[in-house]
Motif scaffolding. Sequence first.
Motif, PDB file in Angstrom:
ATOM      1  N   PRO A   1       0.816  -1.216   0.000  1.00 30.22           N
ATOM      2  CA  PRO A   1       0.000   0.000   0.000  1.00 30.22           C
ATOM      3  C   PRO A   1       0.849   1.266   0.000  1.00 30.22           C
ATOM      4  CG  PRO A   1       0.155  -0.844   2.208  1.00 30.22           C
ATOM      5  CD  PRO A   1       0.855  -1.836   1.312  1.00 30.22           C
ATOM      6  N   ASP A   2       0.247   2.350  -0.452  1.00 24.69           N
ATOM      7  CA  ASP A   2       0.885   3.666  -0.384  1.00 24.69           C
ATOM      8  C   ASP A   2       0.530   4.365   0.927  1.00 24.69           C
ATOM      9  OD1 ASP A   2       2.001   3.627  -3.094  1.00 24.69           O
ATOM     10  OD2 ASP A   2      -0.089   3.712  -3.731  1.00 24.69           O
ATOM     11  N   VAL A   3      -0.672   4.110   1.412  1.00 24.27           N
ATOM     12  CA  VAL A   3      -1.167   4.696   2.657  1.00 24.27           C
ATOM     13  C   VAL A   3      -1.816   3.580   3.474  1.00 24.27           C
ATOM     14  CG1 VAL A   3      -2.740   6.376   3.687  1.00 24.27           C
ATOM     15  CG2 VAL A   3      -1.616   6.908   1.514  1.00 24.27           C
ATOM     16  N   VAL A   4      -1.515   3.557   4.781  1.00 26.31           N
ATOM     17  CA  VAL A   4      -2.076   2.549   5.673  1.00 26.31           C
ATOM     18  C   VAL A   4      -2.728   3.263   6.855  1.00 26.31           C
ATOM     19  CG1 VAL A   4      -1.580   0.532   7.114  1.00 26.31           C
ATOM     20  CG2 VAL A   4      -0.205   0.964   5.076  1.00 26.31           C
TER      21      VAL A   4
ATOM     22  N   ALA B   1       5.720   1.053  10.919  1.00 25.70           N
ATOM     23  CA  ALA B   1       6.171   1.989   9.876  1.00 25.70           C
ATOM     24  C   ALA B   1       7.612   1.693   9.468  1.00 25.70           C
ATOM     25  CB  ALA B   1       6.043   3.432  10.362  1.00 25.70           C
ATOM     26  N   GLU B   2       8.470   1.470  10.447  1.00 27.24           N
ATOM     27  CA  GLU B   2       9.873   1.167  10.164  1.00 27.24           C
ATOM     28  C   GLU B   2      10.005  -0.117   9.341  1.00 27.24           C
ATOM     29  OE1 GLU B   2      13.554  -0.202  12.849  1.00 27.24           O
ATOM     30  OE2 GLU B   2      12.726   1.775  13.369  1.00 27.24           O
ATOM     31  N   GLY B   3       9.251  -1.138   9.715  1.00 31.77           N
ATOM     32  CA  GLY B   3       9.287  -2.403   8.987  1.00 31.77           C
ATOM     33  C   GLY B   3       8.818  -2.293   7.547  1.00 31.77           C
ATOM     34  N   LEU B   4       8.013  -1.274   7.271  1.00 34.84           N
ATOM     35  CA  LEU B   4       7.494  -1.063   5.915  1.00 34.84           C
ATOM     36  C   LEU B   4       8.200   0.068   5.181  1.00 34.84           C
ATOM     37  CD1 LEU B   4       3.726  -1.334   6.856  1.00 34.84           C
ATOM     38  CD2 LEU B   4       5.038  -3.015   5.537  1.00 34.84           C
ATOM     39  N   ALA B   5       9.235   0.642   5.800  1.00 38.71           N
ATOM     40  CA  ALA B   5       9.950   1.801   5.243  1.00 38.71           C
ATOM     41  C   ALA B   5       8.973   2.948   4.961  1.00 38.71           C
ATOM     42  CB  ALA B   5      10.744   1.415   3.992  1.00 38.71           C
ATOM     43  N   MET B   6       8.092   3.206   5.934  1.00 36.77           N
ATOM     44  CA  MET B   6       7.105   4.278   5.830  1.00 36.77           C
ATOM     45  C   MET B   6       7.274   5.212   7.031  1.00 36.77           C
ATOM     46  SD  MET B   6       3.738   2.063   4.702  1.00 36.77           S
ATOM     47  CE  MET B   6       2.899   3.184   3.582  1.00 36.77           C
ATOM     48  N   THR B   7       6.566   6.313   7.036  1.00 35.69           N
ATOM     49  CA  THR B   7       6.538   7.205   8.188  1.00 35.69           C
ATOM     50  C   THR B   7       5.173   7.081   8.856  1.00 35.69           C
ATOM     51  OG1 THR B   7       5.785   9.073   6.861  1.00 35.69           O
ATOM     52  CG2 THR B   7       8.157   8.845   7.166  1.00 35.69           C
TER      53      THR B   7
ATOM     54  N   GLY C   1      -4.262   3.924  20.393  1.00 32.45           N
ATOM     55  CA  GLY C   1      -4.969   4.713  19.390  1.00 32.45           C
ATOM     56  C   GLY C   1      -4.753   4.235  17.976  1.00 32.45           C
ATOM     57  N   ASP C   2      -4.731   5.204  17.071  1.00 25.96           N
ATOM     58  CA  ASP C   2      -4.717   4.958  15.632  1.00 25.96           C
ATOM     59  C   ASP C   2      -3.517   5.636  14.980  1.00 25.96           C
ATOM     60  OD1 ASP C   2      -7.342   3.853  16.018  1.00 25.96           O
ATOM     61  OD2 ASP C   2      -8.112   5.895  16.020  1.00 25.96           O
ATOM     62  N   ALA C   3      -3.170   5.170  13.779  1.00 27.34           N
ATOM     63  CA  ALA C   3      -2.052   5.782  13.059  1.00 27.34           C
ATOM     64  C   ALA C   3      -2.304   5.745  11.564  1.00 27.34           C
ATOM     65  CB  ALA C   3      -0.746   5.066  13.370  1.00 27.34           C
ATOM     66  N   ILE C   4      -1.692   6.700  10.892  1.00 27.59           N
ATOM     67  CA  ILE C   4      -1.660   6.708   9.426  1.00 27.59           C
ATOM     68  C   ILE C   4      -0.202   6.580   9.028  1.00 27.59           C
ATOM     69  CG2 ILE C   4      -2.060   8.069   7.342  1.00 27.59           C
ATOM     70  CD1 ILE C   4      -4.408   9.365   8.795  1.00 27.59           C
ATOM     71  N   LEU C   5       0.064   5.647   8.133  1.00 25.34           N
ATOM     72  CA  LEU C   5       1.427   5.450   7.625  1.00 25.34           C
ATOM     73  C   LEU C   5       1.455   5.870   6.158  1.00 25.34           C
ATOM     74  CD1 LEU C   5       2.191   1.840   8.926  1.00 25.34           C
ATOM     75  CD2 LEU C   5       2.267   3.993  10.193  1.00 25.34           C
ATOM     76  N   THR C   6       2.515   6.554   5.786  1.00 23.77           N
ATOM     77  CA  THR C   6       2.707   6.942   4.373  1.00 23.77           C
ATOM     78  C   THR C   6       4.117   6.641   3.937  1.00 23.77           C
ATOM     79  OG1 THR C   6       3.264   9.205   5.043  1.00 23.77           O
ATOM     80  CG2 THR C   6       0.970   8.781   4.423  1.00 23.77           C
TER      81      THR C   6
END
Length: 84
Positions: free
Chosen positions: A33-36, A58-64, A79-84
Amino acid sequence: MPRLLTYNVHRCVGTDKRLDVDRIVAVIGQHEPDVVCLQELDVGRLRTGKVDQAEAIAEGLAMTSRFHPAMRVEAELYGDAILT
């Protein structure tokens, strides 16, 4: 068009009752995915080893990651998070 994935990770505990952040990373990674959007993450909570699950995934997916706490118990967050 960006690929979006949403996932309720249930604090990274599977139906087998095992806590496994890497398993969550593997499942998400299969979809590229591009956004999680993630729900039910623990950050710094004793019950899950005080791991920042949003950052670890995020680190495991090379995302922020951008984490939003829905609940705070002293220094423990949930809580919740958005990864990009």
